[in-house]
Scaffold this active site. Structure first.
Site, PDB file in Angstrom:
ATOM      1  NE  ARG A   1       8.190   6.795 -17.046  1.00 27.61           N
ATOM      2  CZ  ARG A   1       8.588   5.939 -16.119  1.00 27.61           C
ATOM      3  NH1 ARG A   1       9.329   4.890 -16.451  1.00 27.61           N
ATOM      4  NH2 ARG A   1       8.267   6.122 -14.853  1.00 27.61           N
TER       5      ARG A   1
ATOM      6  NE  ARG B   1      20.633  -3.806 -12.487  1.00 23.28           N
ATOM      7  CZ  ARG B   1      19.663  -3.005 -12.949  1.00 23.28           C
ATOM      8  NH1 ARG B   1      18.431  -3.440 -12.986  1.00 23.28           N
ATOM      9  NH2 ARG B   1      19.923  -1.804 -13.359  1.00 23.28           N
TER      10      ARG B   1
ATOM     11  N   GLY C   1       1.171   1.166  -4.967  1.00 21.78           N
ATOM     12  CA  GLY C   1      -0.035   0.423  -4.592  1.00 21.78           C
ATOM     13  C   GLY C   1      -1.234   1.345  -4.396  1.00 21.78           C
TER      14      GLY C   1
ATOM     15  CG  ASP D   1       9.055   1.071 -19.995  1.00 18.55           C
ATOM     16  OD1 ASP D   1       9.282   1.893 -19.086  1.00 18.55           O
ATOM     17  OD2 ASP D   1       9.354  -0.136 -19.915  1.00 18.55           O
TER      18      ASP D   1
ATOM     19  CG  HIS E   1      10.745  -1.872 -16.510  1.00 21.24           C
ATOM     20  ND1 HIS E   1      10.309  -0.815 -17.271  1.00 21.24           N
ATOM     21  CD2 HIS E   1      10.587  -1.487 -15.224  1.00 21.24           C
ATOM     22  CE1 HIS E   1       9.908   0.155 -16.465  1.00 21.24           C
ATOM     23  NE2 HIS E   1      10.076  -0.219 -15.223  1.00 21.24           N
TER      24      HIS E   1
ATOM     25  CB  ALA F   1      -0.934  -0.018   1.205  1.00 24.18           C
ATOM     26  N   GLY F   2       2.036   1.147  -0.609  1.00 23.10           N
ATOM     27  CA  GLY F   2       2.942   2.289  -0.705  1.00 23.10           C
ATOM     28  C   GLY F   2       2.513   3.221  -1.824  1.00 23.10           C
TER      29      GLY F   2
ATOM     30  CB  VAL G   1       3.998  -3.303 -10.116  1.00 20.71           C
ATOM     31  CG1 VAL G   1       4.383  -1.919 -10.619  1.00 20.71           C
ATOM     32  CG2 VAL G   1       2.564  -3.606 -10.532  1.00 20.71           C
TER      33      VAL G   1
HETATM   34  N1  APR Z   1       4.145  -7.910   1.902  1.00 19.64           N
HETATM   35  C1  APR Z   1       3.351  -6.861   1.612  1.00 19.64           C
HETATM   36  N2  APR Z   1       3.812  -5.605   1.477  1.00 19.64           N
HETATM   37  C2  APR Z   1       5.125  -5.406   1.668  1.00 19.64           C
HETATM   38  C3  APR Z   1       6.022  -6.476   1.959  1.00 19.64           C
HETATM   39  C4  APR Z   1       5.477  -7.774   2.080  1.00 19.64           C
HETATM   40  N3  APR Z   1       6.232  -8.839   2.355  1.00 19.64           N
HETATM   41  N4  APR Z   1       7.253  -5.945   2.086  1.00 19.64           N
HETATM   42  C5  APR Z   1       7.160  -4.630   1.862  1.00 19.64           C
HETATM   43  N5  APR Z   1       5.871  -4.296   1.609  1.00 19.64           N
HETATM   44  C6  APR Z   1       5.296  -2.976   1.370  1.00 19.64           C
HETATM   45  C7  APR Z   1       5.963  -1.862   2.168  1.00 19.64           C
HETATM   46  O1  APR Z   1       5.527  -1.878   3.525  1.00 19.64           O
HETATM   47  C8  APR Z   1       5.540  -0.620   1.410  1.00 19.64           C
HETATM   48  O2  APR Z   1       4.346  -0.037   1.940  1.00 19.64           O
HETATM   49  O3  APR Z   1       5.492  -2.555   0.024  1.00 19.64           O
HETATM   50  C9  APR Z   1       5.263  -1.146  -0.016  1.00 19.64           C
HETATM   51  C10 APR Z   1       6.175  -0.527  -1.064  1.00 19.64           C
HETATM   52  O4  APR Z   1       5.837   0.809  -1.169  1.00 19.64           O
HETATM   53  P1  APR Z   1       6.893   1.982  -1.423  1.00 19.64           P
HETATM   54  O5  APR Z   1       8.060   1.792  -0.535  1.00 19.64           O
HETATM   55  O6  APR Z   1       6.121   3.252  -1.374  1.00 19.64           O
HETATM   56  O7  APR Z   1       7.425   1.702  -2.900  1.00 19.64           O
HETATM   57  P2  APR Z   1       6.685   2.077  -4.274  1.00 19.64           P
HETATM   58  O8  APR Z   1       7.163   3.388  -4.750  1.00 19.64           O
HETATM   59  O9  APR Z   1       5.227   1.842  -4.127  1.00 19.64           O
HETATM   60  O10 APR Z   1       7.308   0.971  -5.257  1.00 19.64           O
HETATM   61  C11 APR Z   1       6.963  -0.392  -5.097  1.00 19.64           C
HETATM   62  O11 APR Z   1       6.972  -0.857  -7.457  1.00 19.64           O
HETATM   63  O12 APR Z   1       7.547   0.380  -9.346  1.00 19.64           O
HETATM   64  C12 APR Z   1       7.992  -0.564  -8.401  1.00 19.64           C
HETATM   65  O13 APR Z   1      10.364  -0.124  -8.255  1.00 19.64           O
HETATM   66  C13 APR Z   1       9.151  -0.043  -7.576  1.00 19.64           C
HETATM   67  O14 APR Z   1       9.714  -2.200  -6.694  1.00 19.64           O
HETATM   68  C14 APR Z   1       9.089  -0.972  -6.395  1.00 19.64           C
HETATM   69  C15 APR Z   1       7.587  -1.208  -6.221  1.00 19.64           C
END
Ligand code: APR
Length: 310
Positions: A153, A90, A14, A150, A177, A10-11, A120
């Protein structure tokens, strides 16, 4: 019965995906994150729900840290993962996100055995491959999101360059990607006319270059994270194509078994999306130099995949 779409993580990506999907009114949404985030997913879900009366959508949205709430989803979007931090290789990132994706996918297949997965999390092609392996699902039900973003963009840059509506633009970006992705200029058009006929060669090259570095451009501007508005919109388009059974041809990361001369890997190619997920991998004829670019991109993806540990 309403469709159910669960979004894991839910970051930024999400919650933005949830936003775009909610507006489309194509199903109810469950936003899940890890227990350590406490009530954060609930807060984001409620906030989105409360936008419904203003925007006029009746989508139900709940936030949770419990996979039970995601049970029997039609689609599960996986955005959980760590971004690459300074000093992290990486390979380090692959290791960390391998653990996360494995945990997520194991939970998802238990609670939503019939779901279609859209991955994603980066590094995209490698994480989609991992999700396919760990889930044991057929390849048509595990899809990676990259090409729609992509290509969007590239379409943005084409529209800017020619001062035309983005709706007139079409672009096809294939391959992994990453910086070696393959924007196919021959198949990139404005109102059906190839862009090579509409702008000088050096402008085409500049657009190709900017597209390849599109993710990095946003990272450099944001400074604290990576893109999320356009990635979320790209996922929403894929979700809609599947749930509405639109048979929409989009560039997505798919498991290849000989298509485009590549085997046992996820890679960006044109696919037909419908209610069964990837209903067809569309094979377009490539010129030798285009195939060579794809091969180079595939080598890079294989390099990243080699950091996976089974
Ligand atoms: N289960 C569920 N959620 C998780 C887990 C897990 N095991 N581990 C981490 N998370 C959650 C984190 O708590 C966080 O809220 O995944 C979320 C990731 O959110 P952000 O850190 O805001 O990252 P975001 O910018 O959303 O990117 C997420 O998408 O585009 C890709 O490169 C980007 O790999 C990255 C992903």
């Amino acid at each position: 019965m309403r469709n159910k779409i669960s979004i894991i993580g839910a970051g930024f990506v999400g919650s933005t995906t949830a936003h775009w999907v909610a507006e489309k009114e194509i199903g109810d949404i469950v936003l899940l994150d890890i227990p350590a985030t406490d009530t954060m997913p609930k807060g984001k879900a409620l906030d989105l729900l409360e936008a419904g009366p203003v925007l006029g959508y009746d989508t139900h949205i709940v936030g949770t840290t419990d996979y039970k709430d995601t049970a029997d989803s039609d689609i599960v979007v996986i955005t959980a993962g760590l971004p690459r931090k300074p000093g992290m290789t990486r390979e380090d990132l692959v290791g960390k996100n391998q653990a996360i994706i494995t945990d997520v996918v194991n939970n998802v297949v238990k609670t939503s055995p019939n779901a279609i997965l859209i991955v994603v999390t980066n590094p995209l092609d490698t994480m989609a491959y991992l999700a396919h392996k760990v889930s044991g699902l057929p390849r048509h039900r595990v899809i990676g999101q990259a090409g729609v973003l992509d290509s969007a963009r590239m379409r943005t840059f084409i529209a800017q360059e020619l001062n035309v509506s983005v709706q007139n633009t079409h672009a096809f970006v294939l391959g992994g990607h990453g910086d070696e992705m393959v924007p196919l200029v021959r198949y990139s058009t404005v109102a059906g006319v190839p862009i090579t006929e509409l702008m000088p060669a050096d402008r085409v090259t500049a657009i190709v270059d900017r597209t390849r570095k599109g993710g990095g451009e946003i990272v450099n501007l944001l400074k604290t994270g990576s893109a999320y508005f356009a990635p979320g919109a790209a996922v929403a388009e894929m979700v809609e194509a599947i749930l509405k059974d639109r048979k929409l041809i989009l560039p997505c990361a798919a498991y290849l078994d000989g298509e485009y001369g590549l085997k046992d890997m996820y890679f960006g190619v044109p696919v037909k999306l419908g209610r069964d997920g990837i209903e067809e991998i569309v094979q377009i004829k490539l010129l030798p130099d285009e195939q060579e670019m794809l091969n180079k991109s595939a080598e890079l993806v294989r390099g990243t995949m080699s950091a996976l540990k089974f």
